[in-house]
Design an enzyme around this catalytic site. Structure first.
Site, PDB file in Angstrom:
ATOM      1  N   ALA A 160      10.594  34.199 -14.496  1.00  9.58           N
ATOM      2  CA  ALA A 160       9.769  35.140 -15.465  1.00  9.58           C
ATOM      3  C   ALA A 160       9.665  36.523 -14.598  1.00  9.58           C
ATOM      4  O   ALA A 160       8.710  37.352 -15.592  1.00  9.58           O
ATOM      5  CB  ALA A 160       8.094  35.031 -16.305  1.00  9.58           C
ATOM      6  N   ASN A 203       8.729  24.005  -9.775  1.00  3.50           N
ATOM      7  CA  ASN A 203       9.182  24.357 -10.542  1.00  3.50           C
ATOM      8  C   ASN A 203       9.719  25.606  -9.833  1.00  3.50           C
ATOM      9  O   ASN A 203       8.554  26.372  -8.767  1.00  3.50           O
ATOM     10  CB  ASN A 203       8.160  25.194 -11.562  1.00  3.50           C
ATOM     11  CG  ASN A 203       7.878  24.355 -12.732  1.00  3.50           C
ATOM     12  OD1 ASN A 203       8.664  23.886 -13.995  1.00  3.50           O
ATOM     13  ND2 ASN A 203       7.131  23.382 -12.623  1.00  3.50           N
ATOM     14  N   ARG A 255      19.981  14.859   0.816  1.00  2.00           N
ATOM     15  CA  ARG A 255      20.305  14.847   1.495  1.00  2.00           C
ATOM     16  C   ARG A 255      19.670  16.348   2.187  1.00  2.00           C
ATOM     17  O   ARG A 255      19.621  16.384   3.273  1.00  2.00           O
ATOM     18  CB  ARG A 255      22.056  15.552   1.838  1.00  2.00           C
ATOM     19  CG  ARG A 255      22.741  14.154   1.543  1.00  2.00           C
ATOM     20  CD  ARG A 255      24.436  14.399   1.981  1.00  2.00           C
ATOM     21  NE  ARG A 255      24.615  14.976   1.160  1.00  2.00           N
ATOM     22  CZ  ARG A 255      25.797  14.499  -0.331  1.00  2.00           C
ATOM     23  NH1 ARG A 255      25.107  12.971  -0.187  1.00  2.00           N
ATOM     24  NH2 ARG A 255      26.390  15.060  -1.030  1.00  2.00           N
ATOM     25  N   GLY A 269       2.335  19.574 -19.906  1.00  2.00           N
ATOM     26  CA  GLY A 269       2.851  18.625 -20.349  1.00  2.00           C
ATOM     27  C   GLY A 269       4.764  19.084 -20.826  1.00  2.00           C
ATOM     28  O   GLY A 269       5.190  18.768 -21.720  1.00  2.00           O
ATOM     29  N   ILE A 270       4.461  20.533 -20.184  1.00  2.00           N
ATOM     30  CA  ILE A 270       5.794  21.254 -20.800  1.00  2.00           C
ATOM     31  C   ILE A 270       6.739  21.251 -19.685  1.00  2.00           C
ATOM     32  O   ILE A 270       7.494  21.206 -19.205  1.00  2.00           O
ATOM     33  CB  ILE A 270       4.993  22.489 -20.649  1.00  2.00           C
ATOM     34  CG1 ILE A 270       4.236  22.617 -22.412  1.00  2.00           C
ATOM     35  CG2 ILE A 270       6.149  23.745 -21.302  1.00  2.00           C
ATOM     36  CD1 ILE A 270       4.657  21.279 -23.526  1.00  2.00           C
ATOM     37  N   ASP A 272      -1.702  27.732 -14.343  1.00  2.00           N
ATOM     38  CA  ASP A 272      -0.450  29.485 -13.886  1.00  2.00           C
ATOM     39  C   ASP A 272      -0.978  30.231 -15.882  1.00  2.00           C
ATOM     40  O   ASP A 272      -0.082  30.236 -16.304  1.00  2.00           O
ATOM     41  CB  ASP A 272       0.861  28.625 -13.792  1.00  2.00           C
ATOM     42  CG  ASP A 272       1.505  29.578 -13.646  1.00  2.00           C
ATOM     43  OD1 ASP A 272       1.468  31.175 -13.035  1.00  2.00           O
ATOM     44  OD2 ASP A 272       2.951  29.671 -14.041  1.00  2.00           O
ATOM     45  N   LEU A 331      11.096  29.882 -18.884  1.00  2.00           N
ATOM     46  CA  LEU A 331       9.345  29.190 -18.960  1.00  2.00           C
ATOM     47  C   LEU A 331       8.075  30.320 -18.247  1.00  2.00           C
ATOM     48  O   LEU A 331       8.944  30.659 -16.785  1.00  2.00           O
ATOM     49  CB  LEU A 331       8.714  27.414 -18.552  1.00  2.00           C
ATOM     50  CG  LEU A 331       9.598  26.862 -19.264  1.00  2.00           C
ATOM     51  CD1 LEU A 331       8.996  25.352 -18.672  1.00  2.00           C
ATOM     52  CD2 LEU A 331       8.530  26.867 -20.539  1.00  2.00           C
ATOM     53  N   SER A 332       7.429  30.459 -18.661  1.00  2.00           N
ATOM     54  CA  SER A 332       7.189  31.496 -18.275  1.00  2.00           C
ATOM     55  C   SER A 332       5.363  31.539 -18.149  1.00  2.00           C
ATOM     56  O   SER A 332       4.657  32.376 -19.022  1.00  2.00           O
ATOM     57  CB  SER A 332       7.127  33.317 -18.866  1.00  2.00           C
ATOM     58  OG  SER A 332       6.518  32.732 -19.851  1.00  2.00           O
TER      59      SER A 332
END
Length: 414
Positions: free
Chosen positions: A154, A235, A243, A270-271, A294, A328-329
């Protein structure tokens, strides 16, 4: 009998009928506090012949060290990455509301921003102790702008920067000041990053690896130069590959210098992370997990459009996306939610879940002699929880700063 004022005139508080998190185990013991510090009861009884002035009945609840959030972008309508005239007031409001989530200390986090924003915002956020006014501020976490455009998430690409021209001076020119900075997130594959990591570490600033396409060799080199943290594991980094596991491979790397620990942030909302990935990380490196929220300004607000720095964010339920995308942000989870989720899905003990929000972040920041434990002599920053890990009350320096309205369990001893 000699008075219990023989050493200090300050009142002594006894938390009783509780299970306290001590030596990595929940133990049925009372907790004694005076002048904001945890007391050794043996010295109190036998050396001072002391007794309690105030008794608090915990009704069989759990007392854990206060939670520490090392990555929080804002909340309750306040975005730390916006240079507003009332930033300090907004910061104070967030600090006060965090008390209801068990957080007693935090690192306000700035995401990638235009240079003038850093120069305006950084001087306004100062380290301060917590108290009835709110959770303590441990220092800033600067997440960006020295990150990979391929894993920007984001973060707005137009404000990303590198160190390639002047190395550490590029960083100083961007931020303007490193006063009150505690953590910097950067991508270790950037040119001259080793020089920058060394410069930050020499100033007592923790370096975190994130928003990066670094391979494992580059990540290990960063650790050798002093990096000790990974920003929101899994994330905004290369996915694990057998490898070349990338930054994720640091969890089990044999190239970590002797005596050095690598910690990793985990958004257990959970996301951001599937429960299976949570379990893999925890089982691979249980003592390195640091829960972070976050959280963005939309934490505590209804669904709709909000901001994260220079971006517009759309909130739909518990999901926070860059508006018009599926990127996602940040999250809108609170720390107590993350603790409960980790305990419920990771297969870890209650003690481990609580320590991921207290002891581990304290160790990351090097403050475990003062915070993150209930050892004798440490700060009496406490969270009282029920057996389902719901927050019942929060204390800073042994003083009540938040509690559910239904709790009336304090008794003064005459």
């Amino acid at each position: 009998m000699p008075s219990n004022k023989s050493v200090s005139d300050a009142p002594i508080t006894r938390f009783q009928n509780c299970h306290i998190l001590k030596d990595h185990k929940l133990q049925r013991e009372d907790l004694w506090v005076r002048e904001g510090k945890i007391l050794n009861p043996e010295k109190l009884f036998f050396d001072e012949k002391g007794s309690a002035d105030i008794r608090i009945d915990c009704n069989g609840g759990i007392i854990a060290p206060g939670f520490i959030d090392t990555q929080i972008n804002g909340g309750y309508g306040i975005d730390f990455s916006l240079a507003t005239d009332n930033l300090k007031c907004g910061l104070s409001m967030v600090a006060r509301k965090l008390l209801s989530t068990g957080v007693t200390s935090f690192c306000p986090t700035l995401v990638t921003s235009p240079v003038p924003i850093y120069h305006q915002v950084i001087p306004q956020i100062e380290v301060q102790d917590g108290g009835p006014w709110g959770a303590g501020i441990l220092g800033l976490h600067l997440e960006g702008p020295f990150i990979s455009k391929d894993k920007k998430g984001a973060h707005p690409e137009e404000y990303l920067r590198t160190f390639e021209n002047r190395g550490f001076q590029d960083l100083l020119d961007t931020y303007g000041s490193l006063d009150n900075v505690r953590i910097v997130t950067l991508a270790p594959e950037l040119d001259r990053s080793s020089e920058v990591i060394g410069g930050l570490v020499s100033r007592g600033i923790r370096v975190s690896l994130g928003h990066s396409v670094a391979n494992l060799i580059q990540a290990e080199a960063a650790v050798r130069h002093g990096a000790t943290f990974i920003t929101h594991l899994f994330n905004a980094m290369l996915p694990f590959h057998h490898r070349d596991p990338g930054i994720v491979g640091l969890l089990t790397s044999s190239e970590i210098p002797v005596g050095r620990s690598v910690f990793y942030g985990m958004i257990a909302d959970g996301i951001h992370t599937n429960p299976a990935a949570l379990r893999i990380a925890y089982r691979a490196h249980p003592h390195g997990m640091v829960l972070v929220t976050d959280a963005i300004m939309a934490m505590g607000l209804p669904s709709g459009h909000h901001t994260l720095g220079q971006q517009t964010i759309e909130i739909n339920g518990l999901h926070a996306y860059v508006a018009g995308t599926k990127t996602l942000s940040g999250s809108i989870a609170t720390m107590d939610m993350c603790v409960r989720h980790l305990w419920q899905v990771a297969g870890c003990s209650v003690e481990a879940a609580l320590e991921a929000a207290s002891l581990r972040p304290a160790q990351l920041l090097g403050i475990e002699q003062a915070k993150g434990t209930l050892d004798f002599g440490t700060d009496a920053d406490l969270v009282l929880l029920d057996k389902e890990l719901n927050v019942k009350a929060t204390y800073i320096a042994g003083e009540w700063v938040w509690k559910r309205q239904t709790i009336t369990n304090e008794e003064k001893v005459e």
